[in-house]
Enzyme design. Sequence first.
Site, mmCIF file in Angstrom:
data_model
loop_
_atom_site.group_PDB
_atom_site.id
_atom_site.type_symbol
_atom_site.label_atom_id
_atom_site.label_comp_id
_atom_site.label_asym_id
_atom_site.label_seq_id
_atom_site.Cartn_x
_atom_site.Cartn_y
_atom_site.Cartn_z
ATOM 1 N N CYS A 92 0.843 -1.196 0.000
ATOM 2 C CA CYS A 92 0.000 0.000 0.000
ATOM 3 C C CYS A 92 0.885 1.256 0.000
ATOM 4 C CB CYS A 92 -0.973 -0.036 1.176
ATOM 5 S SG CYS A 92 -2.345 1.139 0.992
ATOM 6 N N HIS A 179 -3.510 -5.117 -0.266
ATOM 7 C CA HIS A 179 -2.976 -5.666 0.985
ATOM 8 C C HIS A 179 -2.951 -7.202 0.939
ATOM 9 C CE1 HIS A 179 -2.860 -1.989 3.503
ATOM 10 N NE2 HIS A 179 -3.760 -1.567 2.619
ATOM 11 N N GLU A 181 -1.526 -9.163 2.908
ATOM 12 C CA GLU A 181 -1.586 -9.734 4.264
ATOM 13 C C GLU A 181 -3.015 -9.905 4.761
ATOM 14 O OE1 GLU A 181 -1.845 -5.333 5.176
ATOM 15 O OE2 GLU A 181 -1.080 -6.637 3.595
#
Length: 204
Positions: A92, A179, A181
Site C-alpha cells: 500500500c 494488501h 496480508e
Amino acid sequence: MAPRAIIQIDSEHPSAYGLPSARWSARLRRRLEAVSGRPVEVVPYAEASDLSQAHAIVIAGSAAPWAAHDPAALDRLGDVVLAAGRPVLGICAGMQLLGRFGGGRIEHAAEPEIGELPIEIVEREGLFRDLSERPTVWHFHFDELVDLPEGFRVLASTGPCRHQAIAHLERGWWGTQFHPESYRSANPEGERILSTFFELADER
C-alpha cells in the site's frame, strides 16, 4: 544458527499511531512470521538505519496523509533501503514509497478502492506466478502512484488504479497497492503472494 529476520518497516506517522494502527502492525507481523517461517522485527521508519543484515524488508502502509510526513525523513528511509541491497516488498503506502524512492509521484486517487476486488495481472512470472487467472485481493487506499519511475515495471492493474503492483527486478523490489496480508481461508491469494515474495527473497 538462527535464521535472519524479516525487517518490517512501520511507515505510520506518529500522529496517526494508535490502537487500530498497533493492531494492524501486530497482525502483519504475525502473518509475515507465519508465511516466512522467520522472526520479524518491527522498526519505525524514522529509526531505520542499517538493514543490510535483514533476510528481506517489508515496508508497511500508513493511514496518515503524506503531507503529515517530513519529506527529509522519507528521503532518509529511501537511502537506507537502497543501501541495504536486500529484497523489499512494499505494501500500500509502502509500494508508493518504493515509487517515490525512484523519483515517482504520489497523488490522491480519483477513485479510492476499498474491499475485496479483482486485479488484472499484467506480468504473471515472478510475484504472481502461483495465482488464479483473475485473483481477488483486499484493497484499502486513497492515494496512488501516478508516475512510474524508470526501471520499474507494472505487474498488475485495475480500472481505477493502473499501478496496482510494480517491481524493480534489478533491485529486488516488489510492491502491491493492495494488501496481500489481508487474506482469509476462503480467499488465500494474498498468502500465496507473500509466500512467493519470500521464495524470491531466498533466491537472491
